[in-house]
Design an enzyme around this catalytic site. Structure first.
Site, PDB file in Angstrom:
ATOM      1  N   CYS A   1      74.055  31.875 -14.877  1.00 53.32           N
ATOM      2  CA  CYS A   1      73.728  29.988 -15.607  1.00 53.32           C
ATOM      3  C   CYS A   1      74.990  29.434 -16.720  1.00 53.32           C
ATOM      4  CB  CYS A   1      72.552  29.870 -15.979  1.00 53.32           C
ATOM      5  SG  CYS A   1      71.649  28.365 -15.933  1.00 53.32           S
TER       6      CYS A   1
ATOM      7  N   HIS B   1      69.254  33.367 -13.863  1.00 51.59           N
ATOM      8  CA  HIS B   1      68.319  33.675 -14.281  1.00 51.59           C
ATOM      9  C   HIS B   1      67.574  35.150 -13.962  1.00 51.59           C
ATOM     10  CE1 HIS B   1      69.097  31.598 -18.784  1.00 51.59           C
ATOM     11  NE2 HIS B   1      69.094  30.525 -17.219  1.00 51.59           N
TER      12      HIS B   1
ATOM     13  N   GLY C   1      72.300  29.660 -21.232  1.00 51.22           N
ATOM     14  CA  GLY C   1      71.700  29.164 -22.562  1.00 51.22           C
ATOM     15  C   GLY C   1      72.280  28.018 -22.397  1.00 51.22           C
ATOM     16  N   GLU C   2      72.924  27.260 -23.813  1.00 54.91           N
ATOM     17  CA  GLU C   2      73.756  25.992 -23.173  1.00 54.91           C
ATOM     18  C   GLU C   2      75.484  26.585 -23.893  1.00 54.91           C
ATOM     19  OE1 GLU C   2      73.341  22.774 -22.582  1.00 54.91           O
ATOM     20  OE2 GLU C   2      71.534  23.361 -22.149  1.00 54.91           O
ATOM     21  N   SER C   3      76.269  25.537 -22.372  1.00 49.27           N
ATOM     22  CA  SER C   3      77.841  26.430 -22.423  1.00 49.27           C
ATOM     23  C   SER C   3      78.094  25.596 -23.229  1.00 49.27           C
ATOM     24  CB  SER C   3      78.229  25.971 -20.857  1.00 49.27           C
ATOM     25  OG  SER C   3      77.551  24.922 -21.104  1.00 49.27           O
TER      26      SER C   3
ATOM     27  N   ARG D   1      78.181  21.726 -13.887  1.00 50.86           N
ATOM     28  CA  ARG D   1      76.762  21.681 -14.981  1.00 50.86           C
ATOM     29  C   ARG D   1      75.613  21.279 -14.440  1.00 50.86           C
ATOM     30  NH1 ARG D   1      77.587  20.024 -20.594  1.00 50.86           N
ATOM     31  NH2 ARG D   1      76.027  21.523 -20.984  1.00 50.86           N
TER      32      ARG D   1
ATOM     33  N   ILE E   1      67.300  27.710 -13.739  1.00 50.70           N
ATOM     34  CA  ILE E   1      67.183  26.611 -15.123  1.00 50.70           C
ATOM     35  C   ILE E   1      67.892  25.873 -15.836  1.00 50.70           C
ATOM     36  CG2 ILE E   1      65.660  26.694 -17.059  1.00 50.70           C
ATOM     37  CD1 ILE E   1      65.179  29.615 -17.346  1.00 50.70           C
ATOM     38  N   ARG E   2      67.910  24.190 -14.746  1.00 56.82           N
ATOM     39  CA  ARG E   2      69.147  23.496 -15.353  1.00 56.82           C
ATOM     40  C   ARG E   2      70.428  24.370 -15.341  1.00 56.82           C
ATOM     41  NH1 ARG E   2      70.314  21.162 -20.143  1.00 56.82           N
ATOM     42  NH2 ARG E   2      69.356  22.957 -20.824  1.00 56.82           N
TER      43      ARG E   2
ATOM     44  N   GLU F   1      67.378  38.462 -15.226  1.00 60.17           N
ATOM     45  CA  GLU F   1      66.894  38.970 -15.763  1.00 60.17           C
ATOM     46  C   GLU F   1      65.786  38.354 -15.949  1.00 60.17           C
ATOM     47  OE1 GLU F   1      69.173  36.550 -16.810  1.00 60.17           O
ATOM     48  OE2 GLU F   1      68.315  35.622 -18.219  1.00 60.17           O
TER      49      GLU F   1
HETATM   50  N1  GLN Z   1      72.173  23.528 -18.810  1.00 54.19           N
HETATM   51  C1  GLN Z   1      72.688  24.532 -19.285  1.00 54.19           C
HETATM   52  C2  GLN Z   1      74.116  24.328 -19.345  1.00 54.19           C
HETATM   53  O1  GLN Z   1      74.985  23.726 -19.266  1.00 54.19           O
HETATM   54  C3  GLN Z   1      72.801  25.901 -18.754  1.00 54.19           C
HETATM   55  C4  GLN Z   1      71.204  26.612 -18.133  1.00 54.19           C
HETATM   56  C5  GLN Z   1      70.580  28.118 -18.504  1.00 54.19           C
HETATM   57  O2  GLN Z   1      71.845  28.531 -18.878  1.00 54.19           O
HETATM   58  N2  GLN Z   1      69.863  28.284 -18.061  1.00 54.19           N
HETATM   59  O3  GLN Z   1      74.684  24.744 -20.434  1.00 54.19           O
END
Ligand code: GLN
Length: 176
Positions: A61, A146, A29-31, A81, A110-111, A148
């Site tokens: 992630c 990921h 997700g997004e930290s 990150r 993913i990023r 999952e």
């Molecule tokens: N780029 C996101 C972050 O810094 C992490 C991306 C992800 O969980 N796929 O939180």
């Protein structure tokens, strides 16, 4: 993925949701968003207590980022990150992961972060381009990808086996 493997699951949003958990996944997700949610709900201390109690955790992630020394401080490592680049630099790779038998697993990045630094208690389980992307410290497992999202169940199966192994060795009354 966990339900497919037979586990009973619930979402954790507030400290009361942690009661009685045998394991915890901190998903991608997004930290930044997760950090705000954790602060708002006062989840940091309860999460640290859960980890101190030896409850297995899997961070993937953004979840890996949350486990690091600059966030929840549960693992002796620093995750960088977006280390592989922006969204367009997201990629998939086959990786050999220590402890997972049967050939490489498909990692969907993913990023994604990578592990920029880590202490001696952190065991690196996999790397991509020489960058550590999977690690374990005690009962804590962190992956930059990921798993999952792939069809490959082996990483989650490994996580559930840790939980079951622990459940078998500790009487239910003493678990938290
Ligand atoms: N780029 C996101 C972050 O810094 C992490 C991306 C992800 O969980 N796929 O939180």
């Amino acid at each position: 993925m966990l339900r497919r493997l037979g586990a009973e699951t619930r979402q954790v949003r507030v400290p009361a949701d942690l009661a009685g958990l045998d394991g915890l996944v901190i998903p991608g997700g997004e930290s930044t968003t997760m950090t705000l949610g954790i602060e708002r709900e006062g989840l940091a201390e309860p999460l640290r207590e859960l980890a101190a109690g030896g409850v297995p955790m899997l961070g993937s992630c953004a979840g890996m980022i949350m486990l690091d020394s600059e966030h929840l401080g549960l693992m002796d490592m620093r995750a960088e990150r977006n280390a592989f680049g922006r969204q367009v630099r997201s990629f998939e790779a086959d990786l050999e992961v220590r402890g997972i038998e049967g050939g490489p697993i498909r990692g969907i990045f993913i990023r994604a972060p990578w592990i920029a630094e880590h202490g001696p208690d952190v065991e690196i389980l996999a790397s991509v381009e020489g960058r550590p992307v999977a690690a374990r410290q005690g009962e804590l497992l962190a992956v930059a990808f990921h798993s999952e999202l792939s069809e490959d169940e082996r990483l989650h199966r490994l996580f559930l086996e840790r939980i079951q192994g622990r459940a078998a060795s500790i009487p239910a009354a003493q678990r938290r």
